[in-house]
Design a protein around this motif. Structure first.
Motif: not given
Length: 356
Positions: A135-140, A182-195
């Motif tokens: 949410e933070f990355m998308r909103l920024v 981040g290397a966890s599954a949760a982190a990679e989902r964020v990276a794939a959509s927002e980073a």
């Protein structure tokens, strides 16, 4: 057309002297000392530097602003944490510094565990933590690129928000790049959509290739609506004029780390995140992986980017970094200690080979 690589360094931003074997002096974190490093980066061909963040360290954004004011081309890659910052306040602060510095701000969004209670924050489990980061990355990004933004999420809300000053488009750059780890599954989902840029630590080539392919597949599965995800490598590079001298110095440094039980080296090991554990596990596969990826520092107390090192002559290390580049890495964040000495040494011996 492939994107040309970018080379950044690391400025430790530590309250305690002697970080990762750096020269321990009383003025190690003074503005003059940090400015000497930033200006040396400008003088020796580096694009900028990552500034580390965490509770118990000097405020990263304040340090970045001070260094931007004392330099002309130096680009701070400012590590920040959701929760320590709220999206609208951060978007405004970063837009202001980007305006005052002529477009030199980069941002590294960090979601690893920290002393949250010390600065009045709280989080749930890993899934909740990364949902908040998403949410933070998308909103920024929306606050930087849209006007009159209204958003009501699970973690953050804004109503009719327009950040001033507005960020001008600079070529392909619409806003500061958002780096992420981040290397966890949760982190990679964020990276794939927002980073904008996913940073890896110094893992073997095959492991990095597998992670790139997985992140690209995740981006497609999540219908990523941003430009393609870029990739970066954050790693220690121990460079000497000859291969023999580099390995002699690397082994001596690891022996000293073992003697002092890694004191000053393990700032990422208070809690063992998935990415950190991946690095520590590499030692079971051998002290040297690929051509010159040294895993012994992790056994001697090294943490984070100090867990594995690329060791060798300028030609050896440049050859290894080019192999990462061939996999798709376009952002390199390198370092070794003493920081100022190595800014100059590697700027003069390593960077020309990488650019050539």
């Amino acid at each position: 057309m492939s994107r040309p690589p970018e080379f950044l360094w690391y400025i430790p931003n530590q309250a305690v002297a002697g970080h990762r074997g750096d020269t321990a002096t009383d003025d190690h974190n003074s503005l003059d000392t940090l400015t000497r490093q930033a200006r040396a980066l400008e003088d020796n061909g580096w694009r900028g530097a990552l500034l580390g963040a965490g509770w118990g360290r000097p405020d990263t954004f304040t340090v970045a602003a001070a260094l931007a004011a004392r330099t002309t081309t130096f680009e701070p890659l400012i590590a920040i944490r959701p929760g320590y910052w709220r999206p609208a306040q951060f978007a405004s602060a970063a837009a202001t510094l980007d305006h005052l510095s002529g477009g030199r701000v980069r941002v590294n969004v960090v979601s690893g565990l920290d002393d949250l209670a010390a600065y009045g924050d709280q989080e749930g489990d890993q899934v909740q933590r990364y949902a908040r980061t998403q949410e933070f990355m998308r909103l920024v990004r929306r606050l930087w690129t849209e006007e009159k933004v209204s958003f009501a999420g699970e973690h953050f809300q804004v109503t009719n928000a327009t950040v001033q000053p507005r960020l001008p488009v600079r070529g392909e750059r619409r806003h500061p790049k958002l780096y992420f780890g981040g290397a966890s599954a949760a982190a990679e989902r964020v990276a794939a959509s927002e980073a904008d840029v996913q940073l890896f630590w110094g893992e073997p080539l095959a492991d990095v290739q597998a992670r790139i392919e997985r992140l690209q597949a995740l981006s497609r599965a999540q219908d990523r609506d941003l430009p393609p995800l870029e990739f970066g490598l954050r790693v220690t590079t121990l460079v000497r004029e000859t291969t023999e001298q580099a390995w002699a110095d690397a082994e001596a440094k690891v022996a000293e780390m073992a003697r002092i039980n890694g004191a000053g080296w393990h700032d990422h090991r208070q809690s063992i995140a998935v990415g950190q554990q991946r690095l520590l596990d590499l030692a079971a596969r051998g002290d040297v992986l690929d051509d010159n990826l040294y895993t012994a520092p992790g056994k001697a107390g090294g943490g984070g980017a100090g867990t594995t090192w690329l060791v060798g002559s300028p030609e050896d290390v440049a050859r290894s970094l080019r192999k990462y580049q061939a996999l798709g890495i376009t952002h390199f964040v390198l370092s070794d200690t003493p920081y100022l000495t190595e800014i100059q040494r590697q700027g003069q011996l390593l960077l020309p080979l990488l650019r050539g």
